[in-house]
Design an enzyme around this catalytic site. Structure first.
Site, PDB file in Angstrom:
ATOM      1  N   TYR A   1       0.852  -1.188   0.000  1.00 16.07           N
ATOM      2  CA  TYR A   1       0.000   0.000   0.000  1.00 16.07           C
ATOM      3  C   TYR A   1       0.886   1.235   0.000  1.00 16.07           C
ATOM      4  O   TYR A   1       1.804   1.345   0.816  1.00 16.07           O
ATOM      5  CB  TYR A   1      -0.900  -0.010   1.243  1.00 16.07           C
TER       6      TYR A   1
ATOM      7  N   ASP B   1       9.209   2.683   0.262  1.00 18.94           N
ATOM      8  CA  ASP B   1       8.125   3.323   0.995  1.00 18.94           C
ATOM      9  C   ASP B   1       8.298   2.943   2.459  1.00 18.94           C
ATOM     10  O   ASP B   1       7.902   1.866   2.887  1.00 18.94           O
ATOM     11  CB  ASP B   1       6.769   2.863   0.459  1.00 18.94           C
TER      12      ASP B   1
ATOM     13  N   LYS C   1       3.671   8.808   8.963  1.00 20.43           N
ATOM     14  CA  LYS C   1       3.392   8.191  10.265  1.00 20.43           C
ATOM     15  C   LYS C   1       4.361   8.669  11.365  1.00 20.43           C
ATOM     16  O   LYS C   1       4.209   9.783  11.845  1.00 20.43           O
ATOM     17  CB  LYS C   1       3.301   6.684  10.101  1.00 20.43           C
TER      18      LYS C   1
HETATM   19  C1  PLP Z   1      -0.112   4.471   5.676  1.00 25.64           C
HETATM   20  C2  PLP Z   1       0.744   4.232   4.502  1.00 25.64           C
HETATM   21  C3  PLP Z   1       0.799   5.129   3.433  1.00 25.64           C
HETATM   22  C4  PLP Z   1      -0.143   6.286   3.301  1.00 25.64           C
HETATM   23  O1  PLP Z   1       0.029   7.247   4.296  1.00 25.64           O
HETATM   24  P1  PLP Z   1      -1.206   8.231   4.643  1.00 25.64           P
HETATM   25  O2  PLP Z   1      -0.616   9.184   5.626  1.00 25.64           O
HETATM   26  O3  PLP Z   1      -2.286   7.372   5.185  1.00 25.64           O
HETATM   27  O4  PLP Z   1      -1.599   8.892   3.369  1.00 25.64           O
HETATM   28  C5  PLP Z   1       1.737   4.910   2.445  1.00 25.64           C
HETATM   29  N1  PLP Z   1       2.561   3.861   2.493  1.00 25.64           N
HETATM   30  C6  PLP Z   1       2.538   2.966   3.490  1.00 25.64           C
HETATM   31  C7  PLP Z   1       3.515   1.838   3.508  1.00 25.64           C
HETATM   32  C8  PLP Z   1       1.605   3.107   4.522  1.00 25.64           C
HETATM   33  O5  PLP Z   1       1.537   2.187   5.482  1.00 25.64           O
END
Ligand code: PLP
Length: 429
Positions: free
Chosen positions: A142, A230, A258
């Site tokens: 994701y 990511d 995060k």
């Molecule tokens: C949560 C998440 C995102 C998206 O971040 P948001 O602040 O919710 O837009 C992108 N990449 C990873 C791996 C994530 O867990």
């Protein structure tokens, strides 16, 4: 006193599905979400005055636990002096310096307001820098909800069984190629970037096979594509230097979010000075934001990074390792087959009635996550005071505020919950 049901009822009138993010809605597990009024450390409390040991921790945005004294103090201090200016502020320099000091190879960052924006902008930058179009992502990873990256997403997208989303045109995803996790795709010179969660944490927890990330690095180098980690979840959590340090593999671009917001809305992407200076105003890749580098968010992020040492992250990983082993045994003894994979302090939970191997990709994760057990288990845990994420594709976030006693109590609560699910299953047969 108002109840969770009353709040959810009101919420559904003015917010679609009663939520601002689908994963919160309990659609995957059924029932009514608890409406949180406060959190402290490892705990959250709802409008009915019930308190839960919280393993959601804002899906990883909270590393030091809720309402940490020093984070709150930093926020109060900043708030009194104004919260946004539309001019450079010291806070963004300080947080960028703190990040670059911890992550080897990270020379510059650009702050945005979410992980979605970070991944979306990193892809634009990679395309602008290389002059190429194609982006390769992995099934079940994701990277936020931007159009080009929403295909084959993990988390809520996987939970709802969606290939992507309505409203995303074929054109928007035409240059996105999806590969199975843990298999190195063969690239060619049309590929601008390969984006990967170095530890996949949105299909439960799927770690990279030995050598996967290194082989990915080599394949990117072979064709001149950029490798994008990511690290929105792994950054400053897996190790102080994140996945780059943990696996000793360096990407060309990083996405963060995060943890670095300390509980406020933040994202960032970064890399070498050469790549990053392709961004406006020094380069031709445009990217901007009214609230980017917001002083409140910078202060909260900096407070968190200042609080966390390498030693503490290692100790947390050690604690999680022991806990994962205890959990797996305790759940197994209660009559459900459980696998609790862990990488550093990241931990996933898969449940089945029969023994199984932990999944290595989305196809294998689906076979377990969609077996229906998690929903029952989730509710049995919740009524006993343990809040897990309301979806089988999410992981458990153990913060630095979770005490050994909290973890110990959770093992016995979850064992009871597993026992209840096992019994319900056997009487239904
Ligand atoms: C949560 C998440 C995102 C998206 O971040 P948001 O602040 O919710 O837009 C992108 N990449 C990873 C791996 C994530 O867990």
């Amino acid at each position: 006193m108002s109840t969770n049901a009353q709040w959810f009822e009101r919420a559904q009138r003015v917010l679609p599905g009663g939520v601002d993010s689908p994963v919160r809605s309990f659609y995957a597990v059924g029932g009514t979400p608890y409406t949180v009024v406060s959190g402290a450390g490892a705990y959250v409390s709802d409008v009915e005055g019930r308190t839960y040991i919280d393993f959601v921790q804002s899906y990883g945005a909270s590393l030091v636990g809720h309402a940490h004294r020093e984070v709150v103090a930093a926020l109060v201090d900043v708030a009194a002096r104004g919260t946004t200016f539309g001019a450079p502020t010291p806070g963004e320099v300080l947080l960028a310096e703190a990040m670059c000091a911890r992550v080897a190879g990270l020379e510059q960052v650009r702050f945005v307001s979410s992980g979605t924006e970070a991944a979306m902008s990193a892809i634009r930058l990679a395309r602008g820098y290389t002059g190429r179009a194609v982006v390769v992502k992995f099934d079940g990873c994701y990277h936020g909800h931007s159009d080009a990256l929403l295909v084959a997403g993990g988390s809520g997208v996987a939970q709802m069984g969606l290939p992507g989303s309505a409203g995303v045109t074929a054109g928007a995803v035409g240059d996105t190629v999806v590969a199975p996790y843990n298999e190195v795709p063969e690239l060619d010179e049309r590929v601008a970037a390969v984006i990967v969660e170095p530890v996949a944490a949105n299909m439960g927890l799927v770690g990279p096979d030995e050598g996967f990330l290194r082989a990915l690095r080599e394949e990117c180098d072979r064709v001149g594509a950029l490798l994008v980690f990511d690290e929105v979840i792994t950054g400053f959590r897996l190790a102080l230097g994140g996945a780059q340090e943990f696996f000793a593999v360096s990407p060309d671009l990083w996405c963060f979010g995060k943890v670095i917001g300390g509980g406020l809305p933040v994202g960032a992407f970064g890399g070498s000075r050469t790549v990053m200076e392709s961004l406006a105003p020094t380069g031709s890749v445009y990217q901007a934001g009214t609230l980017s580098g917001n002083p409140m968010a910078m202060a909260a992020g900096l407070a968190v990074l200042s609080l966390v040492s390498a030693r503490e992250l290692e100790a947390l990983a050690e604690r999680v390792k022991g806990w994962a082993e205890d959990l797996e045994v305790a759940l197994g003894d209660s009559g459900l087959a459980a696998r609790v994979p862990h990488v550093g302090s990241l931990l996933g939970l898969y449940l089945s009635r029969e023994g199984f191997e932990p999944p290595r990709n989305l196809r294998e994760a689906r076979a377990i996550c969609d077996n229906g057990l998690y929903a029952q288990f989730f509710h049995e845990a919740l009524v006993r005071g343990v809040a897990l994420a309301p979806g089988a594709y999410e992981i458990l976030f153990v913060s630095l505020a979770h005490s050994p006693q909290d973890l110990e109590r959770t093992v016995s609560v979850l064992a009871d919950a597993a026992g209840a699910v096992a019994r319900a299953g056997s009487s239904a047969r």
